[in-house]
Design an enzyme around this catalytic site. Sequence first.
Site, short mmCIF file in Angstrom:
data_model
loop_
_atom_site.label_atom_id
_atom_site.label_comp_id
_atom_site.label_asym_id
_atom_site.label_seq_id
_atom_site.Cartn_x
_atom_site.Cartn_y
_atom_site.Cartn_z
CG ASN A 144 -1.65 1.32 1.35
OD1 ASN A 144 -1.78 2.12 0.42
ND2 ASN A 144 -2.13 1.46 2.71
CD1 TRP A 145 3.74 1.10 -2.69
CD2 TRP A 145 4.19 2.72 -4.53
NE1 TRP A 145 4.79 0.64 -3.40
CE2 TRP A 145 5.14 1.40 -4.59
CE3 TRP A 145 4.06 3.72 -5.32
CZ2 TRP A 145 6.03 1.33 -5.56
CZ3 TRP A 145 5.31 3.41 -6.33
CH2 TRP A 145 6.11 2.68 -6.42
CE LYS A 146 -0.07 3.19 4.66
NZ LYS A 146 0.05 3.52 6.32
CD GLU A 178 -3.01 5.62 6.75
OE1 GLU A 178 -2.82 5.61 5.38
OE2 GLU A 178 -1.89 5.20 7.40
N GLY A 181 2.87 -1.30 4.28
CA GLY A 181 2.77 0.29 4.01
C GLY A 181 4.42 0.41 3.71
N GLY A 182 4.97 1.16 4.61
CA GLY A 182 6.36 1.62 4.47
C GLY A 182 7.25 0.63 3.82
CD GLU A 187 -3.54 -2.25 7.46
OE1 GLU A 187 -2.29 -2.57 7.15
OE2 GLU A 187 -4.34 -1.32 7.09
N GLY A 246 2.60 2.19 10.63
CA GLY A 246 3.66 3.16 10.76
C GLY A 246 4.45 3.43 12.03
CB SER A 288 5.18 -1.76 12.12
OG SER A 288 4.81 -0.61 12.39
CG HIS A 297 -5.65 2.37 4.95
ND1 HIS A 297 -5.57 3.23 6.20
CD2 HIS A 297 -4.73 1.38 5.06
CE1 HIS A 297 -4.13 2.84 6.62
NE2 HIS A 297 -3.79 1.98 5.85
P1 PGA Z 1 2.79 0.09 7.62
O1 PGA Z 1 1.47 0.46 7.09
O2 PGA Z 1 3.27 -1.21 7.13
O3 PGA Z 1 3.66 1.42 7.12
O4 PGA Z 1 2.61 0.06 9.21
C1 PGA Z 1 0.54 -0.50 6.71
C2 PGA Z 1 -0.75 0.04 6.32
O5 PGA Z 1 -1.42 1.14 6.60
O6 PGA Z 1 -1.46 -0.51 5.27
#
Ligand code: PGA
Length: 258
Positions: free
Chosen positions: A12-14, A99, A234-235, A168, A174, A213, A97
């Site tokens: 997930n590149w956000k 966010e 994500g990251g 999640e 993150g 994470s 998600h």
């Molecule tokens: P993260 O993000 O791996 O950077 O914690 C995961 C996500 O929000 O899908």
Amino acid sequence: MSTTVRPLIAGNWKMHGLSAELHEIGAIAASVHARPPAADVLICVPATLLSRAAQIAAGRIAIGGEDCHAEVSGAFTGDVSADMLKDAGAAAVIVGHSERRLHHGETGPMVAAKAKAAWRSGLSTIVCIGESEVQRRRGDALAVCGDQIADSLPQDLARSGTAAIAYEPLWAIGSGHVPTADQIAEMHRHLRTCLVALAGAAGASIRILYGGSVTADNADEVLGLPDVGGVLIGGASLLAVDFDAVLRCVPEALFAPA
Ligand code: PGA
């Protein structure tokens, strides 16, 4: 992890990524082609990169969107429909998600409507759920996530067996803080029970991803837990070298080939 369900390793590149970063998609696709993992591989990118990412991926990995509108088309300035994602080359989409729930006020019923729209457009759908840190401290994590499944995952979509859930915990996204193996296993067991209650036999094969994470340092342990059907990253999905390291944690022996 189930021995019958092929895991999904999803990125997930956000709101990250310009044209200059598309070579990372090429590198991931090349690596998957050279050494196919025993997993489905998906990278969800911003809508602006979708069509080029899909071209570069050349079918070696799937490309997905990060959100969609619940309507097929209409006067919704700035929004993108599931059909549009599909048209741009997406095979899947993330909905709900945390966010989006936090910054865009998305509720469970709104997420369910988006999931349904995605399903109707032929996209695989990843429905995200997860508790906050306060909810976990209060001992409400299982109940909160069970409720989120009930209001964010339409029953007919669940019964189709085509959706995935991503658990999640908000406090793990993150942050570098990953729940203990026991906490993940307990939650995934609970979510499996909820899915079977919601969708019967189909609920037993819905993939439940863990997200928050995930890196190559913990993917090994997470992917080895019962009822973990993959990870949402994500990251560590932004650079091919990091994502590839997670892919190499997929235990090949456990899975029948697709
Ligand atoms: P993260 O993000 O791996 O950077 O914690 C995961 C996500 O929000 O899908």
